[in-house]
Motif scaffolding. Structure first.
Motif, PDB file in Angstrom:
ATOM      1  N   GLU A   1      -6.208   7.573  -0.367  1.00 33.43           N
ATOM      2  CA  GLU A   1      -7.308   7.401  -1.421  1.00 33.43           C
ATOM      3  C   GLU A   1      -8.557   6.342  -0.172  1.00 33.43           C
ATOM      4  OE1 GLU A   1      -6.672   5.852  -5.011  1.00 33.43           O
ATOM      5  OE2 GLU A   1      -5.748   7.993  -5.484  1.00 33.43           O
ATOM      6  N   ALA A   2      -7.796   5.319   0.404  1.00 32.51           N
ATOM      7  CA  ALA A   2      -8.575   4.449   1.082  1.00 32.51           C
ATOM      8  C   ALA A   2      -9.352   5.071   2.104  1.00 32.51           C
ATOM      9  CB  ALA A   2      -7.982   3.135   1.514  1.00 32.51           C
TER      10      ALA A   2
ATOM     11  N   ARG B   1      -0.238   7.068  -1.328  1.00 38.38           N
ATOM     12  CA  ARG B   1      -1.347   7.514  -1.959  1.00 38.38           C
ATOM     13  C   ARG B   1      -2.454   6.575  -2.078  1.00 38.38           C
ATOM     14  NH1 ARG B   1      -1.166   9.708  -8.128  1.00 38.38           N
ATOM     15  NH2 ARG B   1      -3.514   9.713  -8.394  1.00 38.38           N
ATOM     16  N   ASP B   2      -2.452   5.209  -2.102  1.00 38.71           N
ATOM     17  CA  ASP B   2      -3.561   4.094  -1.962  1.00 38.71           C
ATOM     18  C   ASP B   2      -3.913   4.538  -0.622  1.00 38.71           C
ATOM     19  OD1 ASP B   2      -2.446   3.073  -4.076  1.00 38.71           O
ATOM     20  OD2 ASP B   2      -1.264   1.218  -3.112  1.00 38.71           O
TER      21      ASP B   2
ATOM     22  N   ARG C   1       0.820  -1.156   0.159  1.00 41.70           N
ATOM     23  CA  ARG C   1      -0.019  -0.026  -0.159  1.00 41.70           C
ATOM     24  C   ARG C   1       0.946   1.241   0.019  1.00 41.70           C
ATOM     25  NH1 ARG C   1      -4.151  -0.550   4.672  1.00 41.70           N
ATOM     26  NH2 ARG C   1      -5.650   0.234   3.184  1.00 41.70           N
ATOM     27  N   SER C   2       0.913   1.942  -1.004  1.00 37.90           N
ATOM     28  CA  SER C   2       1.657   3.271  -1.234  1.00 37.90           C
ATOM     29  C   SER C   2       0.849   4.346  -0.304  1.00 37.90           C
ATOM     30  CB  SER C   2       1.527   3.665  -2.778  1.00 37.90           C
ATOM     31  OG  SER C   2       0.453   4.164  -2.968  1.00 37.90           O
TER      32      SER C   2
END
Ligand SMILES: Cc1cc2nc3c(=O)[nH]c(=O)nc-3n(C[C@H](O)[C@H](O)[C@H](O)COP(=O)(O)OP(=O)(O)OC[C@H]3O[C@@H](n4cnc5c(N)ncnc54)[C@H](O)[C@@H]3O)c2cc1C
Length: 428
Positions: A368-369, A364-365, A361-362
């Motif tokens: 967003e999540a 950014r991910d 999981r970056s």
């Protein structure tokens, strides 16, 4: 009885909803995701389960207070287990220390690493005792007005010394890394963090750290049950687009399916995302999450503390391993330019052949999540503390809780933000 809309169902929103419902208000909680919990939600894959965000809490008294003030005491529903090792620090020179929670035990562990380090660390941490008393009284437990700060609090908050500079007095790179770790773990540059934020080391030493038996999922389950008992109306999959404001006062929240009318709005997400509030927080930036890798492992594994911090050479990333049996999470901070599992192997923990499954999981991910960063507002110098909203906001009837609100990120502080808003809103 006021109609209250709580925007966001992470720990901050859940805590605020439970408290306000117990005070007799009619509470609706709106959560954009299909599942309630925000950073408390686990990550699951191939039969493995990992904490998605927090794993432990300092100041467990905040959780106890939340449960007591919203219904039954915590002990009737959950078990808090005190950690006997806060974390293990491994340094680039090959030395390491397992840091116990109490002052005496910390001194002994550090003296064993190198004579003189224990007392130096203890003196450094103890010097925060007065700061803690002032912060607790004037900032954490009492709704504050930044325009009318009590003199003792103003004196602390206005100090220009940064945490990075303050920690120089430790005169040892390893102690300095230990002192800066909590701020760096939350995505901050210690040169931009005021020295008083280092009070965390004192809080850990004085009050210890606890995990919840059954993990954050157990805490989340208990909170969701508490909302049901208190008859909070929970709307999942419902994103709030903006607040509806008339004559400077909030009268509801705007969702894609219409307006939910309310007398009071509690914002428990990043206020930069709500147009009615964004101009008041235009000078804030989010503190970003780390690079995260969840690993499902097999076979004999090295014995690991709950949290192990692998400090690198200058300009190398710091890797944190949060181990829970065969479910490990790696968190990378700094310049992460290779697979964290490879970096970990180079630092002496080679589990490459034991990886059964992994979830990458970056930052950014993650943002967003979660619809924002659970680390709240990035420190950009001492004035950042004045730029967070909460408990009140410039819009009448709107309050702010959670990581982005005062007093800041981390479960205890987020829990305190909900207590402050409940204090200000008061009983029905
Ligand atoms: C990797 C990681 C590890 C951490 N470890 C620890 C730890 O060990 N101990 C500790 O104390 N703290 C830890 N923290 C910090 C702690 O988890 C957070 O500060 C805390 O959980 C934040 O809670 P919150 O409710 O403010 O935010 P969140 O949990 O982010 O919840 C916000 C919620 O609002 C919802 N939302 C956003 N926008 C909208 C909208 N417009 N409408 C409706 N809903 C919306 C989101 O979907 C989300 O559910 C960690 C954080 C991270 C990221």
């Amino acid at each position: 009885m006021a109609k209250v809309a709580v925007v966001g169902g992470g720990f901050g929103g859940l805590a605020a909803a439970a408290r306000l419902a117990k005070l007799g208000h009619a509470v609706t909680l709106l959560e954009r995701a299909e599942r309630i919990g925000g950073a408390l939600l686990p990550v699951e894959q191939d039969g493995f389960s990992w904490e998605g965000g927090p794993t432990y809490t300092v100041l467990p008294a905040v959780l106890r207070d939340l449960f007591r003030k919203s219904g039954r005491p915590l002990e009737r529903e959950l078990e808090l287990v005190e950690l006997d090792v806060l974390r293990e620090h491994r340094f680039a020179d090959g030395s390491s220390v397992s840091l116990p929670p109490t002052r005496g035990a910390q001194v002994a562990a550090l003296e064993a690493m190198e004579p003189g380090l224990g007392t130096r660390w203890a003196d450094y941490v103890h010097a925060y005792a007065d700061d803690w008393e002032v912060l607790r009284r004037e900032y954490l437990e009492r709704p504050w007005d930044p325009a009318r700060l009590p003199p003792a609090l103003a004196a602390r908050l206005r100090k220009r010394e940064s945490l990075a500079r303050h920690a120089r007095r430790l005169r040892d790179d390893r102690l300095r890394q230990m002192a800066l770790y909590p701020a760096e773990a939350e995505g901050h540059d210690p040169r931009d963090v005021p020295a008083w934020v280092g009070v965390t080391a004192y809080v850990e030493q004085r009050f210890g750290s606890s995990v919840v038996s059954g993990g954050m999922q157990a805490l989340l389950g208990a909170l969701v049950a508490r909302l049901a008992t208190r008859r909070v109306d929970v709307l999942r999959g419902t994103e709030v687009r903006d607040l509806q404001v008339r004559d400077g006062r909030a009268i509801g929240v705007v969702t894609e399916v219409g307006v939910v009318e309310s007398d009071v709005v509690v914002v428990a997400c990043d206020p930069r995302r709500l147009p009615a509030l964004s101009s008041y927080v235009a000078r804030t930036m989010p503190a970003l999450p780390p690079v995260m890798v969840h690993l499902g492992l097999a076979g004999d594994l090295p014995e690991m503390a709950h949290e192990t911090v692998l400090h690198g050479e200058p300009r190398e990333p710091t890797i944190v391993v949060r181990a829970n049996g065969p479910a490990w999470t790696l968190l990378g901070r700094g310049r992460v330019d290779e697979d964290l599992v490879t970096t970990l192997a180079r630092r002496g923990i080679d589990i490459r052949s034991q990886v059964v499954t992994r979830v990458d999981r970056s930052p950014r991910d993650l943002v967003e999540a979660w619809g924002g960063s659970p680390y709240g507002v990035l420190w950009q110098g001492p004035r950042t503390v004045l730029r967070r909203l909460g408990p009140g906001t410039p819009v009448a009837g709107v309050y702010a809780v959670g990581a982005h609100a005062t007093p800041g990120a981390g479960l205890p502080y987020v829990g305190l933000s909900a207590a402050l808003v409940a204090q200000v809103v008061g009983p029905a």
